[in-house]
Enzyme design. Structure first.
Site, mmCIF file in Angstrom:
data_model
loop_
_atom_site.group_PDB
_atom_site.id
_atom_site.type_symbol
_atom_site.label_atom_id
_atom_site.label_comp_id
_atom_site.label_asym_id
_atom_site.label_seq_id
_atom_site.Cartn_x
_atom_site.Cartn_y
_atom_site.Cartn_z
ATOM 1 N N SER A 148 3.344 -58.591 17.650
ATOM 2 C CA SER A 148 3.688 -59.420 17.935
ATOM 3 C C SER A 148 3.942 -60.780 17.640
ATOM 4 O O SER A 148 3.069 -61.299 16.900
ATOM 5 C CB SER A 148 3.647 -59.339 19.317
ATOM 6 N N TYR A 161 -3.290 -60.338 26.691
ATOM 7 C CA TYR A 161 -2.110 -59.969 25.079
ATOM 8 C C TYR A 161 -2.588 -60.832 23.796
ATOM 9 O O TYR A 161 -2.183 -60.204 22.649
ATOM 10 C CB TYR A 161 -0.515 -60.631 25.407
HETATM 11 P P1 NAD Z 1 7.212 -51.077 27.471
HETATM 12 O O1 NAD Z 1 6.132 -51.069 28.640
HETATM 13 O O2 NAD Z 1 8.523 -50.772 27.182
HETATM 14 O O3 NAD Z 1 6.842 -49.516 26.736
HETATM 15 C C1 NAD Z 1 4.708 -49.497 26.559
HETATM 16 C C2 NAD Z 1 4.842 -48.010 26.535
HETATM 17 O O4 NAD Z 1 3.293 -48.274 26.057
HETATM 18 C C3 NAD Z 1 5.002 -47.269 28.090
HETATM 19 O O5 NAD Z 1 5.761 -45.939 27.807
HETATM 20 C C4 NAD Z 1 4.225 -47.134 28.724
HETATM 21 O O6 NAD Z 1 3.449 -45.796 29.114
HETATM 22 C C5 NAD Z 1 3.165 -47.321 27.885
HETATM 23 N N1 NAD Z 1 1.553 -47.356 27.302
HETATM 24 C C6 NAD Z 1 1.160 -48.779 28.536
HETATM 25 N N2 NAD Z 1 -0.533 -48.275 28.910
HETATM 26 C C7 NAD Z 1 -0.998 -47.035 28.480
HETATM 27 C C8 NAD Z 1 -1.936 -46.395 28.194
HETATM 28 N N3 NAD Z 1 -3.055 -46.348 28.739
HETATM 29 N N4 NAD Z 1 -1.551 -45.012 27.753
HETATM 30 C C9 NAD Z 1 -0.414 -44.346 27.648
HETATM 31 N N5 NAD Z 1 0.242 -44.969 27.511
HETATM 32 C C10 NAD Z 1 0.520 -46.134 27.889
HETATM 33 O O7 NAD Z 1 6.514 -52.356 26.530
HETATM 34 P P2 NAD Z 1 7.579 -52.475 24.789
HETATM 35 O O8 NAD Z 1 7.955 -53.981 25.214
HETATM 36 O O9 NAD Z 1 8.513 -51.285 24.730
HETATM 37 O O10 NAD Z 1 6.315 -52.479 23.758
HETATM 38 C C11 NAD Z 1 5.434 -51.788 22.826
HETATM 39 C C12 NAD Z 1 4.647 -52.578 22.109
HETATM 40 O O11 NAD Z 1 5.273 -53.864 21.379
HETATM 41 C C13 NAD Z 1 3.733 -53.405 23.099
HETATM 42 O O12 NAD Z 1 2.524 -53.184 21.739
HETATM 43 C C14 NAD Z 1 3.677 -54.493 23.256
HETATM 44 O O13 NAD Z 1 3.000 -55.427 22.872
HETATM 45 C C15 NAD Z 1 4.740 -54.955 21.295
HETATM 46 N N6 NAD Z 1 6.237 -56.219 21.677
HETATM 47 C C16 NAD Z 1 6.606 -55.967 23.039
HETATM 48 C C17 NAD Z 1 8.107 -56.932 22.906
HETATM 49 C C18 NAD Z 1 8.586 -57.332 23.989
HETATM 50 O O14 NAD Z 1 9.257 -58.177 23.921
HETATM 51 N N7 NAD Z 1 8.487 -56.336 24.200
HETATM 52 C C19 NAD Z 1 7.673 -57.951 21.679
HETATM 53 C C20 NAD Z 1 6.295 -58.384 21.086
HETATM 54 C C21 NAD Z 1 5.932 -56.607 21.005
#
Ligand code: NAD
Length: 266
Positions: A148, A161
């Site tokens: 991120s 985070y």
């Molecule tokens: P999201 O919440 O849409 O999806 C995250 C997924 O991870 C979910 O399907 C959830 O069930 C799964 N998950 C969480 N904990 C878990 C566990 N203990 N075991 C198995 N599965 C688990 O989130 P997203 O926005 O798609 O984020 C995905 C990645 O991208 C993350 O690492 C997040 O930090 C990173 N990210 C997101 C953003 C954003 O703005 N959305 C920005 C930068 C980075």
């Protein structure tokens, strides 16, 4: 002099990811789902890991008809031993699963801090550990860690985070150094705010922590430091992940592909 292995020895070099096995964590939603579909479209056999059974079922349904396949694998990544075993035999590993908690440090629940670090740093370490023997054995592997902008910059009220993402960036670089002699690359993809449930879920908490109405969170908090004033789409992130798994990236390792709309240009 023999040609570099990644240019000559990879069956996936001209035909996308046909014949490759890819593991994507957090594949049931958001960025992980987009990555699983993108890698399957490139021909990979995708092992889709998540704890959300419904989301995995919907993903599997959506993946019908793609060149590759998506195979659901229900797992809570806090089960670290199981996580490590799941990664055995993969050619491509995308460490994506994550969770967010927005709270001032003095109120931040210690158990949540620990869970965030377990899922977002320790599980990737264990998955990489499980994946490397096969990758090293064949002299080819691609590890992509979805970090991120918070792996490079801090924001208030996100202690767990930001700590986890900075840790993941360090882990990724270390893996790059160790993996290089074995044809294994390791990189981060580091986006700004992406249009996913993870962002939608934090709007109320951000409003509370910053003492502003929820409808101002997008412009005054999330997009404040982004020169491009929109959320990035999960498919745009998945495209960057696919690039890092593609045929022209054997020299790209130990780095972060930053998709932050100019945030870190400040
Ligand atoms: P999201 O919440 O849409 O999806 C995250 C997924 O991870 C979910 O399907 C959830 O069930 C799964 N998950 C969480 N904990 C878990 C566990 N203990 N075991 C198995 N599965 C688990 O989130 P997203 O926005 O798609 O984020 C995905 C990645 O991208 C993350 O690492 C997040 O930090 C990173 N990210 C997101 C953003 C954003 O703005 N959305 C920005 C930068 C980075």
């Amino acid at each position: 002099m023999t040609a570099p292995r990644a240019l000559s020895g990879s069956p996936a070099s001209s035909a996308g990811l046909g014949g490759r096995t890819a593991l994507v964590t957090g594949a049931a939603g958001g960025i992980g789902r987009a990555c699983a579909l993108r890698l399957a479209a490139a021909g990979a056999r995708v092992r889709a890991v998540d704890r959300d059974a419904e989301g995995l079922a919907a993903l599997t349904e959506r993946a019908q008809g793609l060149t590759g396949t998506v195979e659901p694998h229900l797992l809570d990544l806090t089960d670290l031993d199981a996580a490590e075993l799941t990664a055995a035999g993969t050619d491509v590993l995308v460490n994506n699963a994550g969770l967010q908690r927005v709270s001032p440090l003095e109120e931040f629940p210690p158990d949540v801090f620990r869970t965030v670090l377990t899922v977002m740093v320790e599980a990737p370490f264990r998955l990489i550990r499980g994946a490397l023997p096969h990758m090293y054995g064949q002299g080819w592997g691609r590890i992509v860690n979805v970090s991120s902008v918070h792996g490079l910059r801090a924001s208030a009220f996100k202690s767990a985070y930001v700590t986890a993402k900075h840790g993941l960036e360090g882990l990724s670089k270390t893996v790059a150094l160790e993996g290089a002699p074995h044809g294994v690359t390791s990189n981060c993809v580091s986006p700004g705010y992406v249009r996913t449930p993870l962002v939608e879920k934090q709007l109320a908490d951000q409003a509370r922590a910053h003492a502003i109405p929820e409808e101002q969170v997008l412009s005054e908090v999330l997009l404040r430091d982004s020169a491009v004033k929109r959320l990035i789409e999960p498919e745009e992130v998945a495209e960057a992940v696919a690039y890092l798994c593609g045929p022209h990236t054997s020299f790209v390792t130990g780095t972060s592909l930053v998709l932050d709309g100019g945030w870190t240009a400040h």
